[in-house]
Scaffold this motif. Structure first.
Motif, PDB file in Angstrom:
ATOM      1  N   ALA A  57       0.742  -1.433   0.449  1.00  0.00           N
ATOM      2  CA  ALA A  57      -0.302  -0.145   0.014  1.00  0.00           C
ATOM      3  C   ALA A  57       0.595   1.028   0.093  1.00  0.00           C
ATOM      4  O   ALA A  57       2.068   1.134   0.826  1.00  0.00           O
ATOM      5  CB  ALA A  57      -0.932  -0.011   1.423  1.00  0.00           C
ATOM      6  N   GLY A  58       0.512   1.649  -0.901  1.00  0.00           N
ATOM      7  CA  GLY A  58       1.922   3.103  -0.854  1.00  0.00           C
ATOM      8  C   GLY A  58       1.280   4.361  -0.364  1.00  0.00           C
ATOM      9  O   GLY A  58       0.303   4.602  -0.130  1.00  0.00           O
ATOM     10  N   THR A  59       2.325   5.230   0.632  1.00  0.00           N
ATOM     11  CA  THR A  59       2.274   5.743   1.165  1.00  0.00           C
ATOM     12  C   THR A  59       2.530   7.515   0.695  1.00  0.00           C
ATOM     13  O   THR A  59       2.576   8.475   0.716  1.00  0.00           O
ATOM     14  CB  THR A  59       2.258   5.892   2.725  1.00  0.00           C
ATOM     15  N   THR A  60       3.564   7.365  -0.099  1.00  0.00           N
ATOM     16  CA  THR A  60       4.321   8.474  -1.046  1.00  0.00           C
ATOM     17  C   THR A  60       4.179   9.151  -1.283  1.00  0.00           C
ATOM     18  O   THR A  60       3.557  10.173  -1.116  1.00  0.00           O
ATOM     19  CB  THR A  60       5.559   8.324  -1.715  1.00  0.00           C
ATOM     20  N   GLY A  61       2.248   8.796  -2.073  1.00  0.00           N
ATOM     21  CA  GLY A  61       1.688   9.353  -2.874  1.00  0.00           C
ATOM     22  C   GLY A  61       0.813  10.715  -2.211  1.00  0.00           C
ATOM     23  O   GLY A  61       0.837  12.205  -1.983  1.00  0.00           O
ATOM     24  N   PRO A  62       0.198  10.043  -1.582  1.00  0.00           N
ATOM     25  CA  PRO A  62      -0.454  11.575  -0.133  1.00  0.00           C
ATOM     26  C   PRO A  62       0.316  11.979   0.617  1.00  0.00           C
ATOM     27  O   PRO A  62      -0.236  12.844   0.961  1.00  0.00           O
ATOM     28  CB  PRO A  62      -1.811   9.938   0.720  1.00  0.00           C
ATOM     29  N   ARG A  63       1.032  11.138   1.152  1.00  0.00           N
ATOM     30  CA  ARG A  63       2.118  12.094   1.829  1.00  0.00           C
ATOM     31  C   ARG A  63       2.620  13.694   0.871  1.00  0.00           C
ATOM     32  O   ARG A  63       2.446  15.111   1.712  1.00  0.00           O
ATOM     33  CB  ARG A  63       3.485  11.367   2.363  1.00  0.00           C
ATOM     34  N   LEU A  64       3.207  13.493   0.137  1.00  0.00           N
ATOM     35  CA  LEU A  64       3.476  14.304  -0.897  1.00  0.00           C
ATOM     36  C   LEU A  64       2.473  14.952  -1.786  1.00  0.00           C
ATOM     37  O   LEU A  64       2.570  16.492  -1.108  1.00  0.00           O
ATOM     38  CB  LEU A  64       3.910  13.621  -2.421  1.00  0.00           C
ATOM     39  N   ARG A  65       0.638  14.929  -1.595  1.00  0.00           N
ATOM     40  CA  ARG A  65       0.188  15.838  -1.452  1.00  0.00           C
ATOM     41  C   ARG A  65      -0.231  16.629  -0.582  1.00  0.00           C
ATOM     42  O   ARG A  65      -0.763  18.323  -0.411  1.00  0.00           O
ATOM     43  CB  ARG A  65      -0.923  15.142  -2.303  1.00  0.00           C
ATOM     44  N   GLN A  66      -0.033  16.428   0.538  1.00  0.00           N
ATOM     45  CA  GLN A  66      -0.501  16.799   1.768  1.00  0.00           C
ATOM     46  C   GLN A  66       0.995  17.904   1.806  1.00  0.00           C
ATOM     47  O   GLN A  66       0.523  19.174   2.068  1.00  0.00           O
ATOM     48  CB  GLN A  66      -0.224  16.040   2.836  1.00  0.00           C
ATOM     49  N   LEU A  67       1.820  17.762   1.462  1.00  0.00           N
ATOM     50  CA  LEU A  67       3.493  18.424   1.713  1.00  0.00           C
ATOM     51  C   LEU A  67       3.198  19.470   0.461  1.00  0.00           C
ATOM     52  O   LEU A  67       3.419  20.391   1.395  1.00  0.00           O
ATOM     53  CB  LEU A  67       4.505  17.511   1.185  1.00  0.00           C
ATOM     54  N   PHE A  68       2.254  19.399   0.062  1.00  0.00           N
ATOM     55  CA  PHE A  68       2.512  20.425  -1.417  1.00  0.00           C
ATOM     56  C   PHE A  68       1.606  21.466  -0.654  1.00  0.00           C
ATOM     57  O   PHE A  68       1.717  22.799  -1.203  1.00  0.00           O
ATOM     58  CB  PHE A  68       2.387  20.203  -2.437  1.00  0.00           C
ATOM     59  N   GLY A  69       0.444  21.059  -0.839  1.00  0.00           N
ATOM     60  CA  GLY A  69      -0.930  21.886  -0.065  1.00  0.00           C
ATOM     61  C   GLY A  69      -0.189  22.513   1.817  1.00  0.00           C
ATOM     62  O   GLY A  69      -0.893  23.663   1.430  1.00  0.00           O
TER      63      GLY A  69
END
Length: 869
Positions: free
Chosen positions: A466-478
């Motif tokens: 289960a990937g977590t990088t994508g959500p973490r990056l979207r949250q970080l950019f936000g």
């Protein structure tokens, strides 16, 4: 062969550019004739080990000239060469620069029409060859030259191997037109390749889909290629989104994209998509080449649905034309055969679009039977491509093998399985996801599906996590950019990031990914991949422009506080500001979007500056209204005076950005910048020298602090980010070294400015201790606020405690930056609510008058206090 026979008619025109110099057509004709004499007049079978070098090409042309059939094989594959030599027993072999006659005369019965034999697939040692006639080769070269409108002034680079029919067609068609060919074996990822392209004014090159993947990796969109006229693409399906992206880039840069379709069995090309249709029909192969035609043959395995009026426009694609092969050869005995087919059944399933264009929708022999379901492997690849996953699918007998190249971005195996289940009904257990750092490929660059299936049989398929990088990056950019609408398709630039938010974003991004990917600010969030392999602990990448901003602001504050005297930091910051202007504002976005982003960035400097100076003028420092409105440089005293000239740097930066906003709004200037992205800032820097050397005097007074005088430093920084070739960097460095000395009449200041700008030119990033990277990131991010606030902090302590004065001034500016960051979201929310109320009122008004209501969208605020300097 007509185009070979008339080589000499082009005289002194350049035929080939080689590492040894230029070979004219007259010289080429002479070399071809000399080798033809060696081959003799008796027709013989000639095996040529091909490469993008002059000798094998001359041998190939000489054999065609003398009527000797040529077998063309890869010159870099000894196993293939030996296998074909053993299978076909050629009379003459050219390999490794030597022409070896194995016998006098010939041991073969050669059909009079036979001229060329090529491998059907590029696979090593395959005995099955395509038999082509002289008419096939000449007709295809003529058709290609016609629809590409190849000119004698064109220069084509050899980006594909000679033994591959597509690469060979580039050579044949350009020789037919009397154009020039740059012989090189360099890859497009090699910086030396692009140096050659610029040096020799290359106007075209060819690519297979993998080539375009490599072009993306090297930042092709940012390369300055003023002589490029068109690109061609074939050798497999390019995803429609990529076709549109490159077609749009070409429209803006002044070159065309030709998407083409062909097979070795048709010599090379059968169809092409006119460039003006690439944006609207990116999935189509287009129309037949001149002299060719298509028809669709009904498929027994795909019975027509009589209720569907479009079903009759789907079938196997069948081609007719003078370039259709004579037939296949699988042994020397087949070389005596003449034509055995008159039309080519391509094996591709196609449909005719309502616009009359042809579109490939599948492949007859690329089907797999898995769990009782008939799976079209080509269609499966298209489904993945539409979802942003570039995959190559093979038949694993009892399962679907999906090979994904993870060298560019990680694969979400769960997404692959979900797409397969939703689109084709396959359960997750029937899908094998192969995560490969390098997908097996044939010498032509196409995927090697047999090898992919073999890997799946010999290596276990990885289970998806289960990937977590994508959500973490979207949250970080936000969080960093104060956005709540971040998607995987967004980039730092499309989310309206600027130079100061870039600093914080780069530091935090490296913490998440473990490294800082090249061009991350232009890369979609979904494609940002975590680091692989071991990293050096305790160290981190720090971009030079960030380091320079941090050091410069410390030098400014420390010098003002009498801790030391190292002047010139503000002028280095001007060069860095130009660097960031070229990097963040002159992107591939449309002109209106560029201007809106520029105006936003100006506001991000003006608003906090006016607010701070206004407060300071009211309570702390006797500033004038000209200072508060940033007009001192225009309406204030001519000579240096304190406190009036405290904020000269802010004013110079605002004046420069406002002027460039107006200039870049002009369509003509916008087109010039996209076409000559390096030469525009260089030209503006040269114009700026008129005021630097006082040839033109717009405003008198303290010249080293006047915006119109120091503009040339900003322009040189802008040119730095557009200098992609070594000679361009050398030119910018030379301009710095030639123009900075004498400006300040202060050797130390001039040395500091020269050192900073030259460092910016040549060094993009440094590895520094993590603590230093974090400190530099904070100082660089807060640099505007430090500059604004330090004038009110250090004077109280500079005489007695200069070190304390410096530290407090830096800390006070950082605190100001933090407070601005906390306040900014609330201000944005109020503005958004005000816009929403205005939109609601507008909708009500339009509804009352019968108008349609639009949907408001909240974008990045123009009042986010993150200046772009």
């Amino acid at each position: 062969m007509p185009f070979v026979a008339r080589l000499g008619s082009f005289g002194d025109r350049a035929a080939f550019i080689t590492p040894d110099g230029i070979l004219t057509y007259a010289e080429l004709a002479g070399r071809v004739a000399a080798v033809a004499d060696k081959l003799g007049t008796t027709r013989r079978l000639v095996l040529v080990a091909g490469s993008n070098d002059l000798d094998p090409i001359v041998t190939y042309l000489a054999a065609l000239s003398g009527g000797h059939p040529v077998i063309l094989v890869p010159g870099d594959n000894a196993g293939n060469l030996a296998a074909v030599e053993e299978a076909y027993d050629p009379d003459v072999v050219f390999s490794a620069g030597r022409l070896v006659e194995r016998r006098e005369g010939t041991a073969h019965d050669l059909h009079p029409d036979l001229a060329l034999l090529l491998s059907t697939s590029g696979s090593t040692g395959s005995p099955k060859l395509v038999r082509l006639s002289a008419r096939n080769v000449a007709a295809n070269a003529e058709s290609i030259a016609e629809y590409l409108s190849i000119r004698p002034t064109d220069v084509a680079a050899t980006t594909l191997p000679m033994h591959y029919c597509y690469g060979l067609s580039v050579i044949n068609s350009h020789l037919h037109a009397g154009a020039t060919i740059l012989l090189t074996s360099l890859s497009v990822v090699d910086g030396c390749f692009w140096d050659l392209v610029r040096a020799h004014r290359v106007s075209t090159f060819a690519g297979v889909p993998y080539t375009f993947d490599l072009l993306d990796r090297v930042g092709f969109a940012d390369l300055d290629l003023p002589h490029l006229r068109y690109l061609t693409q074939a050798g497999g399906r390019l995803p429609p989104a990529t076709v549109q992206r490159y077609a749009d880039l070409g429209q803006r840069r002044g070159w065309d994209l030709f998407v083409m379709y062909g097979q070795t069995e048709a010599t090379a090309r059968m169809a092409y998509l006119p460039p003006d249709l690439a944006l609207t029909s990116p999935g189509a192969i287009g129309v037949p080449i001149p002299g060719g035609s298509f028809h669709l043959e009904p498929l027994p395995e795909m019975p027509l649905d009589r209720a569907d009026p479009a079903a009759s426009d789907v079938g196997e694609l069948v081609y007719r034309g003078d370039n259709v092969m004579l037939g296949y050869a699988e042994s020397p005995a087949d070389l005596a055969q003449g034509r055995v087919i008159s039309e080519l059944r391509t094996g591709d399933v196609a449909r005719r679009t309502p616009e009359g264009l042809l579109e490939i929708v599948g492949r007859r022999n690329r089907f797999a039977k898995i769990f009782g379901l008939r799976i079209d492997l080509a269609q499966t690849e298209r489904v993945f491509a539409d979802a942003g996953v570039i995959a190559f699918c093979a038949d694993g007998e009892d399962r679907l093998v999906v090979s994904v190249d993870t060298s560019a971005k990680p694969v979400d195996a769960d997404l692959v399985r979900r797409l397969t289940k939703e689109s084709f009904g396959l359960p997750p257990g029937a899908v094998c996801v192969l995560e490969l750092t390098e997908v097996p490929r044939l010498p032509t660059g196409k995927p090697d599906y047999r090898a992919i299936a073999g890997l799946a049989a010999s290596a276990p398929c990885r289970e998806a996590a289960a990937g977590t990088t994508g959500p973490r990056l979207r949250q970080l950019f936000g969080e960093v950019l104060n956005r709540d609408d971040v998607t995987d398709q967004d980039t730092f630039v499309t989310l309206e990031g600027d130079s100061l938010s870039y600093v914080e974003m780069s530091i935090r991004l490296e913490e998440v990914l473990g490294h800082l990917p090249a061009n991350w600010h232009l890369t979609p969030i979904g494609e940002l991949a975590p680091a692989t392999g071991r990293r050096r602990r305790g160290f981190r990448s720090l971009e030079t422009n960030v380091l320079l901003r941090a050091v410069a602001i410390v030098l400014i504050v420390g010098s003002h506080a009498n801790l030391f005297l190292l002047a010139g930091g503000a002028h280095v910051l001007l060069g860095v500001a130009g660097f960031n202007f070229g990097r963040f504002h002159l992107t591939e976005s449309p002109r209106r979007e560029r201007i809106r982003h520029l105006a936003t960035s100006v506001a991000r400097i003006v608003v906090p500056s006016v607010l701070w100076i206004g407060i300071a003028a009211t309570f702390l420092t006797p500033y004038t209204w000209q200072n508060v409105l940033l007009l001192n440089g225009v309406l204030g005293p001519e000579g240096w005076a304190e406190p009036e000239w405290h904020y000269w740097f802010i004013e110079a930066l605002v004046y420069t950005l406002l002027a460039l906003t107006v200039v870049m709004a002009l369509p003509l200037v916008d087109r010039i910048e996209r076409r000559w992205s390096f030469w525009l800032p260089v030209s503006l820097a040269m114009l700026g020298l008129l005021t630097r050397y006082e040839v033109v005097e717009l405003v008198g007074g303290d010249v080293i602090h006047r915006a119109n005088v120091v503009f040339w430093l900003f322009a040189l920084g802008w040119a730095t980010v557009k200098a992609t070739a070594s000679w361009q960097r050398l030119l910018v460095s030379a301009l710095v070294l030639a123009t900075v000395p004498g400006f300040f009449e202060d050797l130390q200041r001039e040395a500091l400015v020269i050192g900073g700008l030259v460092l910016l030119v040549w060094v993009r990033a440094l590895r520094v201790p993590s603590w230093a990277a974090r400190a530099a990131g904070v100082l660089a991010s807060a640099s505007l606020y430090i500059y604004l606030a330090h004038w009110q902090i250090y004077p109280h302590l500079e005489d007695s405690f200069p070190l304390l004065a410096t530290v407090l001034a830096l800390a006070g500016g950082v605190a100001f930056w933090r407070v601005a960051g906390w306040v900014s979201p609330y201000v944005e929310r109020l503005l958004s609510q005000a816009r929403a109320r205005g939109s609601s009122a507008g909708r009500s008004s339009r509804a009352a008058s019968g108008g349609a209501a639009g949907k408001p969208r909240v974008t990045g605020s123009a009042w986010s206090f993150s200046p772009s300097n």
